[in-house]
Design a protein around this motif. Structure first.
Motif, PDB file in Angstrom:
ATOM      1  N   GLN A   1      10.072   1.260   2.724  1.00 33.72           N
ATOM      2  CA  GLN A   1       9.458   0.869   1.455  1.00 33.72           C
ATOM      3  C   GLN A   1       8.772   2.066   0.828  1.00 33.72           C
ATOM      4  O   GLN A   1       8.413   3.026   1.529  1.00 33.72           O
ATOM      5  CB  GLN A   1       8.446  -0.244   1.687  1.00 33.72           C
ATOM      6  CG  GLN A   1       9.079  -1.559   2.116  1.00 33.72           C
ATOM      7  CD  GLN A   1       8.066  -2.677   2.211  1.00 33.72           C
ATOM      8  OE1 GLN A   1       6.905  -2.452   2.517  1.00 33.72           O
ATOM      9  NE2 GLN A   1       8.515  -3.901   1.954  1.00 33.72           N
ATOM     10  N   PRO A   2       8.586   2.059  -0.472  1.00 36.13           N
ATOM     11  CA  PRO A   2       7.825   3.141  -1.111  1.00 36.13           C
ATOM     12  C   PRO A   2       6.467   3.315  -0.433  1.00 36.13           C
ATOM     13  O   PRO A   2       5.790   2.329  -0.124  1.00 36.13           O
ATOM     14  CB  PRO A   2       7.689   2.659  -2.553  1.00 36.13           C
ATOM     15  CG  PRO A   2       8.877   1.784  -2.768  1.00 36.13           C
ATOM     16  CD  PRO A   2       9.096   1.089  -1.454  1.00 36.13           C
TER      17      PRO A   2
ATOM     18  N   GLU B   1       9.528   7.827  -1.742  1.00 35.63           N
ATOM     19  CA  GLU B   1       9.747   7.303  -3.086  1.00 35.63           C
ATOM     20  C   GLU B   1      11.211   6.870  -3.214  1.00 35.63           C
ATOM     21  O   GLU B   1      12.076   7.379  -2.496  1.00 35.63           O
ATOM     22  CB  GLU B   1       9.438   8.390  -4.119  1.00 35.63           C
ATOM     23  CG  GLU B   1       8.030   8.937  -4.034  1.00 35.63           C
ATOM     24  CD  GLU B   1       7.805  10.124  -4.955  1.00 35.63           C
ATOM     25  OE1 GLU B   1       8.792  10.615  -5.548  1.00 35.63           O
ATOM     26  OE2 GLU B   1       6.638  10.570  -5.079  1.00 35.63           O
ATOM     27  N   PRO B   2      11.492   5.925  -4.114  1.00 32.42           N
ATOM     28  CA  PRO B   2      12.892   5.512  -4.301  1.00 32.42           C
ATOM     29  C   PRO B   2      13.824   6.693  -4.588  1.00 32.42           C
ATOM     30  O   PRO B   2      14.998   6.665  -4.180  1.00 32.42           O
ATOM     31  CB  PRO B   2      12.814   4.555  -5.491  1.00 32.42           C
ATOM     32  CG  PRO B   2      11.428   3.980  -5.400  1.00 32.42           C
ATOM     33  CD  PRO B   2      10.563   5.106  -4.915  1.00 32.42           C
TER      34      PRO B   2
ATOM     35  N   PHE C   1      13.334   1.354  -0.855  1.00 33.52           N
ATOM     36  CA  PHE C   1      13.393   0.273  -1.829  1.00 33.52           C
ATOM     37  C   PHE C   1      12.139  -0.570  -1.716  1.00 33.52           C
ATOM     38  O   PHE C   1      11.498  -0.648  -0.685  1.00 33.52           O
ATOM     39  CB  PHE C   1      14.633  -0.581  -1.581  1.00 33.52           C
ATOM     40  CG  PHE C   1      14.527  -1.434  -0.353  1.00 33.52           C
ATOM     41  CD1 PHE C   1      14.657  -0.869   0.906  1.00 33.52           C
ATOM     42  CD2 PHE C   1      14.278  -2.791  -0.446  1.00 33.52           C
ATOM     43  CE1 PHE C   1      14.553  -1.652   2.048  1.00 33.52           C
ATOM     44  CE2 PHE C   1      14.171  -3.573   0.685  1.00 33.52           C
ATOM     45  CZ  PHE C   1      14.306  -3.007   1.937  1.00 33.52           C
ATOM     46  N   SER C   2      11.833  -1.218  -2.801  1.00 30.93           N
ATOM     47  CA  SER C   2      10.652  -2.083  -2.807  1.00 30.93           C
ATOM     48  C   SER C   2      11.073  -3.539  -2.753  1.00 30.93           C
ATOM     49  O   SER C   2      12.240  -3.851  -2.894  1.00 30.93           O
ATOM     50  CB  SER C   2       9.802  -1.824  -4.039  1.00 30.93           C
ATOM     51  OG  SER C   2      10.579  -1.967  -5.204  1.00 30.93           O
TER      52      SER C   2
END
Length: 119
Positions: free
Chosen positions: A13-14, A89-90, A118-119
């Motif tokens: 995740q971010p 970060e993405p 990904f979030s």
């Protein structure tokens, strides 16, 4: 000839972290130790770019775009190079590969390890 094996990628995740490993299982110590090595990444539709590099004396270099989030290290006795990735970060989503610094031959790239943020 492919000489490096990458691992450690995955989903994050971010803001998360991952640690990538690059091993040279068929290389002897005296060959590995003097090498200047780097982590590269290639996102879909983009060119491969150098993310971080480390020299035989452990001097390091980083892409300016990383803003201090990544850290490269090596252990010659284990013929291994690591990439610690923090605050992901993405935009870090890519296939990450390791190889010598400079212009490695096209046939020297391994499969790499996929990092997806990904979030």
């Amino acid at each position: 000839q492919v000489r490096f094996v990458e691992s450690g990628g995955g989903l994050a995740q971010p803001g998360g972290s991952l640690r990538l490993s690059c091993r040279a299982p068929r290389m002897i110590f005296s060959t590995f130790a003097p090498l200047a090595l780097g982590w590269y990444r290639q996102a879909p539709g983009k060119q491969r770019e150098l993310v971080a590099g480390i020299y035989s004396d452990r001097r390091t270099t980083y892409s300016d775009s990383l803003k201090g989030r990544f850290s490269i290290s090596r252990d010659n006795s284990r013929k291994t190079v690591w990439l610690q990735m923090n605050n992901l970060e993405p935009e870090d989503t890519a296939t990450y590969s390791c190889n010598e610094l400079g212009t490695p031959g096209s046939d020297s790239w391994g499969q790499g390890t996929q990092v997806t943020v990904f979030s």
